[in-house]
Design a protein around this motif. Structure first.
Motif, PDB file in Angstrom:
ATOM      1  N   LEU A 412      18.654  32.474 -26.299  1.00  0.00           N
ATOM      2  CA  LEU A 412      18.896  33.605 -27.189  1.00  0.00           C
ATOM      3  C   LEU A 412      17.964  34.775 -26.897  1.00  0.00           C
ATOM      4  N   GLU A 413      16.690  34.480 -26.635  1.00  0.00           N
ATOM      5  CA  GLU A 413      15.727  35.560 -26.424  1.00  0.00           C
ATOM      6  C   GLU A 413      16.106  36.401 -25.205  1.00  0.00           C
ATOM      7  N   ASN A 414      16.414  35.724 -24.097  1.00  0.00           N
ATOM      8  CA  ASN A 414      16.802  36.463 -22.887  1.00  0.00           C
ATOM      9  C   ASN A 414      18.135  37.178 -23.071  1.00  0.00           C
ATOM     10  N   TYR A 415      19.045  36.559 -23.844  1.00  0.00           N
ATOM     11  CA  TYR A 415      20.347  37.175 -24.084  1.00  0.00           C
ATOM     12  C   TYR A 415      20.175  38.490 -24.852  1.00  0.00           C
ATOM     13  N   LEU A 416      19.340  38.458 -25.913  1.00  0.00           N
ATOM     14  CA  LEU A 416      19.119  39.661 -26.709  1.00  0.00           C
ATOM     15  C   LEU A 416      18.398  40.733 -25.899  1.00  0.00           C
ATOM     16  N   GLU A 417      17.450  40.311 -25.053  1.00  0.00           N
ATOM     17  CA  GLU A 417      16.746  41.277 -24.208  1.00  0.00           C
ATOM     18  C   GLU A 417      17.701  41.949 -23.235  1.00  0.00           C
ATOM     19  N   LYS A 455       7.787  46.939 -23.502  1.00  0.00           N
ATOM     20  CA  LYS A 455       7.992  45.522 -23.653  1.00  0.00           C
ATOM     21  C   LYS A 455       8.939  44.958 -22.586  1.00  0.00           C
ATOM     22  N   LEU A 456       9.982  45.711 -22.259  1.00  0.00           N
ATOM     23  CA  LEU A 456      10.980  45.255 -21.289  1.00  0.00           C
ATOM     24  C   LEU A 456      10.619  45.641 -19.855  1.00  0.00           C
ATOM     25  N   GLY A 457       9.471  46.305 -19.675  1.00  0.00           N
ATOM     26  CA  GLY A 457       9.059  46.705 -18.329  1.00  0.00           C
ATOM     27  C   GLY A 457       9.971  47.731 -17.691  1.00  0.00           C
ATOM     28  N   MET A 458      10.458  48.673 -18.506  1.00  0.00           N
ATOM     29  CA  MET A 458      11.428  49.653 -18.006  1.00  0.00           C
ATOM     30  C   MET A 458      10.794  51.026 -17.748  1.00  0.00           C
TER      31      MET A 458
END
Length: 459
Positions: A412-417, A455-458
């Motif tokens: 779920l965590e990776n899916y939401l990210e 947070k997402l390294g973008m």
């Protein structure tokens, strides 16, 4: 540089001579005494940088002398010489205020380590932490001031310390302060959560292993004890250790040596043990879930960390520090609390302590529209992760249901990210990478967008 001095107190001439020769070879000026009376006279006239005393003396004992030194010349670290295997006596000496202990027959490498550590404590006080320098332990309440005083005192000792307190109250910070203010500050500080290590890997993680000792052991591994050699090993949630591991930990602490899995010999380690748990360890001992002998070894001195609800006057200082750090981490302007927001925080009981305060402020920091956090921006008592208003895959049709994999498991965590990442990329592309416009398009604050990009390294 001034030559350091040491006082050796022992009624056996051979022992005094051995210790004197060893210390003189370390460029230390040595004075000797055969009894408590002559030792006290030397200490009162000219306190040395180190004192080594036997436990049994003609006119007194080492414990009483340690207590006297604590009162008359507390800046002089004192180590006691105990009989072989007298761990109970050593623990009694540590509780009385001894810096450390060494057992007979005296092992010279161990003695040299002890002496070098003691001499580091004899540096002028101005070179170390000030009388009430907050360090990592922020706050001006009576409880936190007392805690800082205790950590500063315990930093001078090598006694095992058991740190008790509720979850999130800052037990690891206390352990770090003890390490940073003591003679081991230049050595490693290794923190391990005992409850996070699978039971089948515990022995290898703590003591290391030899290459080929079991399937998957493709290289030699030092383990946590040897990695912390010369420094401090902090055992967090020590109550979660299984009983078979408690036995092996007890031996490592007593023998000051570890045997890696697959090895036939032991390796000496010089490690100070600090431990902590939020659980009631004495009750676990009574119930048979924690070994009593290990409890006595790690609980030589207990240090209690007060919960945040007992020091509400510290909340403003803590909040200001946390918000400043968040602004620095996410490269945003710092946010401030309105009086109503601060009052709301002071009225809250914080079951999750300082960690919960950090979570509340991080959430409010990312979601507030301006540089002020008002009471309505604080969501107390629950911890939803800050998120945008995107609720489904932006490539899917509106209202489309999330399809689970065949085995019914979803990361779920990776899916939401991945959803957030796609939505942010589309918003930035649509606004030609104007972050202010992209944030508005996503329905979040500019600060929240900056937080997510980091947070997402973008970025």
């Amino acid at each position: 540089m001034t030559t350091p001095t040491a006082l050796i107190i022992d009624d056996e001439p051979d022992i005094r001579e051995l210790l004197e020769i060893t210390l003189m070879r370390m460029d230390i000026k040595v004075r000797t005494a055969a009894d408590v009376t002559s030792a006290k006279a030397i200490l009162e006239a000219d306190p040395p940088q180190l004192c080594l005393t036997d436990m049994n003396l003609p006119d007194g004992n080492g414990i009483e002398l340690v207590q006297w030194i604590q009162q008359v010349c507390p800046q002089t670290p004192v180590a006691v010489i105990t009989a072989y295997g007298s761990m109970d006596t050593a623990i009694e000496a540590l509780k009385a205020g001894a810096f450390d202990f060494v057992s007979k027959p005296v092992e010279l490498p161990r003695l040299r380590e002890l002496v070098n550590s003691a001499l580091k404590l004899s540096k002028p006080e101005v070179e170390r932490t000030g009388d009430d320098d907050p360090g990592l332990l922020l706050g001006q309440s009576e409880g936190i001031r007392r805690l800082r005083t205790q950590t500063r005192k315990l930093a001078r000792s090598q006694a095992p310390v058991f740190i008790s307190g509720e979850s999130g109250s800052g037990k690891e910070l206390v352990a770090r302060m003890i390490h940073m203010q003591g003679p081991r500050q230049e050595g490693p500080f290794i923190a391990v959560n005992c409850g996070a290590i699978p039971s089948e890997l515990m022995e290898s993680e703590f003591f290391g292993h030899k290459k080929g000792s079991f399937t998957g052991a493709t290289d030699n591994k030092a383990g946590l004890f040897r990695s912390a050699d010369g420094g401090t090993l902090f055992l967090d949630e020590v109550a979660d250790l299984p009983l078979n591991m408690q036995v092996k930990l007890l031996r490592a602490i007593q023998e000051k040596a570890v045997r890696p899995v697959g090895e036939s010999r032991e390796f000496p380690v010089d490690v100070r043990i600090l431990s902590a748990t939020h659980r009631d360890l004495p009750s676990l001992v009574q119930e048979g879930d924690f070994r009593q002998d290990l409890f006595y070894r790690i609980n030589v001195i207990e240090l209690k960390v007060p919960p945040l609800r007992e020091r509400p006057d510290d909340i403003e200082l803590l909040a200001r520090h946390i918000l400043t750090r968040l602004a620095r981490d996410y490269e945003c302007d710092p946010a401030t609390l309105t009086p109503s927001a601060l009052e709301k925080l002071r009225q809250y009981d914080f079951p999750g302590n300082v960690r919960e305060l950090e979570n509340i402020l991080e959430r409010a920091f990312t979601l507030c529209d301006l540089d002020q956090i008002d009471a309505d921006d604080l969501h107390m008592g629950h911890a939803p992760v800050p998120s945008s208003r995107i609720e489904a895959d932006p490539d899917a049709a509106p209202g489309a249901a999330v399809e689970l994999p065949d085995d019914g498991e979803l990361d779920l965590e990776n899916y939401l990210e991945s959803i957030e990442r796609k939505a942010i990329e589309k918003a930035l592309e649509a606004t030609r990478w104007n972050k202010t416009a992209a944030a508005k398009k996503l329905g979040i604050s500019f600060r929240a967008l900056r937080y997510k990009l980091k947070k997402l390294g973008m970025e």
